[in-house]
Design a protein around this motif. Structure first.
Motif, PDB file in Angstrom:
ATOM      1  N   VAL A   1      24.133 -19.837 101.196  1.00  0.00           N
ATOM      2  CA  VAL A   1      25.523 -19.350 101.147  1.00  0.00           C
ATOM      3  C   VAL A   1      25.736 -18.471  99.918  1.00  0.00           C
ATOM      4  N   ILE A   2      26.473 -17.399 100.103  1.00  0.00           N
ATOM      5  CA  ILE A   2      26.897 -16.586  98.947  1.00  0.00           C
ATOM      6  C   ILE A   2      28.420 -16.472  98.987  1.00  0.00           C
ATOM      7  N   THR A   3      29.052 -16.720  97.842  1.00  0.00           N
ATOM      8  CA  THR A   3      30.497 -16.493  97.769  1.00  0.00           C
ATOM      9  C   THR A   3      30.749 -15.291  96.854  1.00  0.00           C
ATOM     10  N   TYR A   4      31.660 -14.431  97.255  1.00  0.00           N
ATOM     11  CA  TYR A   4      32.006 -13.247  96.465  1.00  0.00           C
ATOM     12  C   TYR A   4      33.493 -13.320  96.137  1.00  0.00           C
ATOM     13  N   ARG A   5      33.817 -13.272  94.872  1.00  0.00           N
ATOM     14  CA  ARG A   5      35.233 -13.143  94.490  1.00  0.00           C
ATOM     15  C   ARG A   5      35.410 -11.712  94.026  1.00  0.00           C
ATOM     16  N   LEU A   6      36.287 -10.987  94.671  1.00  0.00           N
ATOM     17  CA  LEU A   6      36.447  -9.576  94.347  1.00  0.00           C
ATOM     18  C   LEU A   6      37.637  -9.365  93.409  1.00  0.00           C
ATOM     19  N   LEU A   7      37.417  -8.599  92.369  1.00  0.00           N
ATOM     20  CA  LEU A   7      38.482  -8.285  91.410  1.00  0.00           C
ATOM     21  C   LEU A   7      38.452  -6.801  91.115  1.00  0.00           C
ATOM     22  N   THR A   8      39.625  -6.206  90.953  1.00  0.00           N
ATOM     23  CA  THR A   8      39.661  -4.796  90.568  1.00  0.00           C
ATOM     24  C   THR A   8      39.541  -4.712  89.049  1.00  0.00           C
ATOM     25  N   SER A   9      38.524  -4.023  88.593  1.00  0.00           N
ATOM     26  CA  SER A   9      38.234  -3.988  87.147  1.00  0.00           C
ATOM     27  C   SER A   9      39.412  -3.485  86.334  1.00  0.00           C
ATOM     28  N   GLY A  10      39.637  -4.128  85.232  1.00  0.00           N
ATOM     29  CA  GLY A  10      40.622  -3.644  84.262  1.00  0.00           C
ATOM     30  C   GLY A  10      42.065  -3.850  84.687  1.00  0.00           C
ATOM     31  N   SER A  11      42.273  -4.361  85.870  1.00  0.00           N
ATOM     32  CA  SER A  11      43.643  -4.452  86.403  1.00  0.00           C
ATOM     33  C   SER A  11      44.248  -5.831  86.158  1.00  0.00           C
ATOM     34  N   ILE A  12      45.422  -6.006  86.721  1.00  0.00           N
ATOM     35  CA  ILE A  12      46.107  -7.300  86.597  1.00  0.00           C
ATOM     36  C   ILE A  12      45.268  -8.426  87.225  1.00  0.00           C
TER      37      ILE A  12
END
Ligand code: ATP
Ligand code: MG
Length: 850
Positions: free
Chosen positions: A711-722
């Motif tokens: 299993v792979i989990t990915y948490r996506l975040l926009t860099s530098g943002s809120i």
């Protein structure tokens, strides 16, 4: 004795009937002549096999119960086909019986046993009194669990095998007649159960000590040996055996310094550890046995659960107990208001909402045990649900949650106080004694003395609650499941996103003077709406929408302004490329889709990967759905709009190994807790919550159950943002700080808001979050060991905290910048990494073991 509708007919609207009125042609019909009666089968082996296959098909899988591995499948085969008995062996089965009936909806009349010696069978009632016998059952009738026979004029169905003993041993141990007449049926079997002791699955519950006996057994009733029946015990994993034993001891009043002190408990095992099977094993054991005397310990159980899990509980009960062992009243299939009038099933499963709606009816009945699943739902004492639940007349309570302490310690108090009212004193006392000092000690700026005091109080609290709280970490599942890798993926915003984001900040917060002038109340009034707009920009600019009254206030004007900018920018953009995160998702899916196609061509269907994508916002799910449609990816979707009764079917279809659905789109609010979505092997968390416990819940839906794939989990975040700022608050977890940021109680200081609303575009070659770790690694996925020395003091195993990658833990993960991506093996991320859309990754340790 119990009266009931035929269990098998009641559990499903369209069951494959076992009983004669609607039996398929090739199944023998009920014998009607005396000749036929003796030794005549009403189903026997065929029926049993069909019954087994019906159960399996109800479960939506062609697998026997168990975790799907071959050894557990074998065990179940033995369960169903274990008919071989040595000539001198006596086997005793539990059984249900009834008068011969021709009614369509049959009812069972009573519980009893069938003793099988060679080809002879004896039916006894629950007091051990003989009701009939057949001296020679026909040779072609297999005598086993599921067999149906007519004995002494009664239709009888064999249930589980209770014991198996050599006749000689049985003779030797045979109790005298008066004992046999006067003692409970269970007591007599207990002698035979001794033989199970040699089995590796044998699970015996602890016996009461002297003080327990003097408190609860004044009349000197026999003390029973309580065991978990083999058909269940053989499936329980070691931590689950401990869990069942712990719960038994606690509910039977055997834990703590005085007998009977605790009637309720909190099982806080982390997600996926099988809290459900532990409860089912306990319910079954307590419904059939007791510490003293002959009456079962409990007779009626109420299971309250989020509506999306009602069917899940029903299926788990069917899965582990088989359909005929326990009658369950599933609210949804039937109305709770009808319970007790037409049916009195011993187990009721209902949603929190249904319970609140029917509280008058529920509180009229006496319940022996109430199980509250996902009990963090009742952490707030002021909600109607919490208040109504307290009205349910019930002595024993079990609370289940993988995240008992989501925001602050008072929530923990509420759960424990609900389980055992008053044991931790009043709210005020608990707050002063435990919550305040412990939370204070967790703050980054706490003094040494405060830290010391917090540690002491934490230990004191753990000691105080040990008799009625049990929680084990999810890592236990590493022994049973394939490896899991957690990735935190920072995505660079698209040019359009960057432009919109800067405009939004400039419009509202850009001018420092304006900022300083604004009073804090005005700031906070506008903050939530502004945060939402920023988060929408981060997920996908098309989420920005203007509302009818937007001309009237600053926030509305912000939205109008962004909308204008969007219209200008959007014309030149591809829908997917408008969002960095969406581009990464499309990249991952595109890679996996292609890889799956190749695997299918090589006939490796079992090795394909399917993907769960979770978002907190319905509109964002619409964006993700549109992306799937554009890319021609097959998908299914569960959000609040999907009626609860339909959700289980969608889940079952998706989890089916032969399913052709590639993507499951899931609303975190509708299905983030409790659901098993082990048909997927990848989870993408597209946005995040203020509360890390909610994110952890969503990420835990896949690495569980019958998972066969890594299993792979990915948490996506926009860099530098809120998003990155919220994430930093999660990992730094400053005491009860996060609790303030619920929708209802959003309160920020100006400094906090200033930080949230600053924009930190990519720093070349590193990452904002990485910079706060004080890590001097080369961000090439290697050599973070030096961070060991930088770790702040902190106990990551602490069950009072929500377990989540704390900043300390993150320091030890692999750190990778886009400059170093080619050294990694993450094929599905390479495309987007290479094109610079992914700017940075934190990867958990397991990432590089595979
Ligand atoms: N001993 C076992 N053998 C095989 N499968 C198991 C076993 N125990 C649990 N499972 C399976 O693991 C899955 C997860 O179990 P369950 O739903 O009870 O987890 P949970 O502890 O309630 O997690 P959550 O907190 O997320 O609700 C289920 O599909 C269940 O059937
Ligand atoms: Mg659960």
């Amino acid at each position: 004795m119990r009266r009931s509708s035929a269990p098998s007919a009641l559990r499903n609207k369209n069951p494959a009937p076992i009983l004669p009125s609607s039996r398929p042609k090739n199944v023998p019909k009920i014998p009607t002549s005396v000749d036929e009666l003796d030794g005549g089968s009403i189903g026997g082996c065929d029926t049993n096999k069909r019954s087994a296959s019906r159960i399996l098909s109800l479960l939506g899988a062609n697998e026997a119960p168990g975790n799907g591995n071959s050894s557990s499948a074998k065990v179940d085969q033995i369960d169903f086909k274990d008919t071989g008995a040595a000539a001198d062996e006596k086997r005793i089965f539990e059984a249900v019986y009834r008068k011969m009936q021709t009614k369509k909806h049959k009812t069972w009349e009573g519980d009893g046993t069938v003793e099988v010696s060679g080809r002879s069978v004896v039916l006894k009632d629950e007091n051990g009194k003989e009701m009939g016998r057949i001296s020679k059952v026909k040779d072609d009738v297999v005598l086993e669990e599921g067999t149906q026979l007519v004995i002494g004029g009664k239709e009888v169905e064999f249930l589980g095998l209770l014991s198996r003993v050599a006749s000689a041993v049985q003779e030797k141990r045979k109790p005298d007649a008066s004992f046999a007449q006067n003692q409970p049926a269970r007591k007599r079997f207990q002698l035979n159960r001794e033989d199970d002791k040699n089995e590796e699955w044998y699970l015996e519950m602890p016996k009461p000590n002297h003080s327990h006996q003097s408190a609860f057994n004044p009349h000197g009733l026999p003390i029973n040996t309580v065991t978990v029946d083999g058909f269940l015990a053989r499936h329980l994993r070691p931590h689950q055996r401990d869990g069942v034993t712990f719960m038994f001891q606690c509910l039977m009043g055997m834990t703590g310094d005085e007998p009977g002190k605790f009637h309720g408990l909190l099982l806080a095992d982390e997600m996926g550890l099988g809290k459900t099977i532990q409860c089912i094993a306990l319910i079954w054991t307590l419904m059939k046995q007791n510490v003293y005397g002959r009456d079962p310990a409990i007779r009626r159980v109420l299971i309250v659960t989020p509506s999306s899990l009602v069917k899940n509980w029903d299926r788990e009960i069917i899965h582990w107990l088989k359909i005929h062992r326990l009658r369950v009243f599933v609210v949804g299939d039937q109305k709770l208001k009808d319970y007790g009038t037409t049916r009195q099933d011993p187990v009721v499963i209902c949603s929190y909402e249904a319970l609140v709606r029917n509280i008058e009816r529920v509180s009229q009945l006496r319940w022996d045990l109430m199980i509250c699943d996902e009990a963090h739902k009742i952490k707030n004492p002021n909600t109607k649900t919490s208040q109504e639940l307290r009205r349910v007349p019930c002595k024993h309570k079990i609370l289940l949650t993988g995240s008992p302490c989501q925001n602050n310690m008072m929530e923990y108090f509420e759960l424990l106080d609900f389980a055992n009212p008053g044991v931790l004193g009043t709210r005020k006392e608990f707050s002063a004694q435990f919550a305040s000092p412990i939370e204070r000690s967790n703050l980054a700026d706490s003094s040494e003395d405060e830290k010391e005091l917090g540690k002491e109080r934490k230990e004191e609290l753990l000691k105080l609650t040990a008799p009625f709280v049990l929680g084990r970490p999810a890592e236990i599942n590493l022994k049973y499941l394939p490896p899991k890798q957690d990735l935190i993926v920072f995505c660079a915003p698209s040019p359009l996103q960057e432009e919109l984001y800067k405009s939004a900040l400039g419009f509202f917060w850009g001018d420092d003077d304006v900022w300083r002038e604004m009073d804090i109340a005005t700031v906070n009034r506008n903050a939530l709406g502004a945060i939402t707009s920023l988060r929408q920009v981060c997920s996908h600019p098309s989420l920005l929408k203007v509302r009818p009254d937007d001309a009237e206030n600053d926030l509305g004007r912000l939205r109008q302004f962004l909308q204008q900018e969007l219209r200008e920018g959007e014309a030149t953009c591809d829908f997917i490329e408008m969002s960095g995160k969406l581009t990464v998702v499309a990249g991952i899916l595109g890679f996996l889709h292609e890889a799956n196609r190749e695997k299918m061509l090589r006939n490796q269907r079992g090795q394909t990967d399917r993907v769960l994508i979770v978002s907190y916002f319905v509109e964002t799910l619409n964006v993700l759905q549109k992306m799937c449609e554009l890319q021609h990816f097959s998908f299914s979707r569960i959000d609040g709009q999907v009626p609860s009764r339909d959700r289980m079917k969608i889940v079952t279809d998706f989890n089916n190994p032969n399913s052709s659905t590639f993507v499951m789109l899931l609303s975190a609010k509708a299905g983030g807790t409790g659901l098993n979505l082990d048909g997927a092997s990848r989870v993408i968390l597209f946005d995040l919550d203020w509360n890390p416990a909610s994110d952890a819940q969503s990420l835990a839906r896949v690495w569980r159950g019958r998972q066969k794939r890594p299993v792979i989990t990915y948490r996506l975040l926009t860099s530098g943002s809120i998003e990155e700022k919220i994430f930093q608050r999660q990992i730094q977890k400053t005491g009860n700080d996060l609790s303030k940021n619920s929708k209802s109680g959003l309160k920020f200081t100006k400094q906090e808001l200033k930080d949230l609303f600053s924009y930190n575009p990519e720093m070349s070659g590193t990452n904002l979050t990485h910079s706060i770790l004080n890590c001097d690694c080369a961000c090439d996925g290697k050599n973070v060991a030096s961070n060991q020395k930088n770790l702040l003091a902190g106990d990551q195993e602490d069950k009072l905290e929500c377990r989540f990658p704390h900043i300390n833990e993150l320091a030890l993960w692999k750190h990778i910048t886009s400059d170093n991506f080619e050294q990694q093996l993450l094929d599905d991320l390479n495309v987007t990494f290479a094109s610079g859309v992914i700017s940075f990754i934190f990867g958990s340790e397991l990432l590089f073991q595979g």
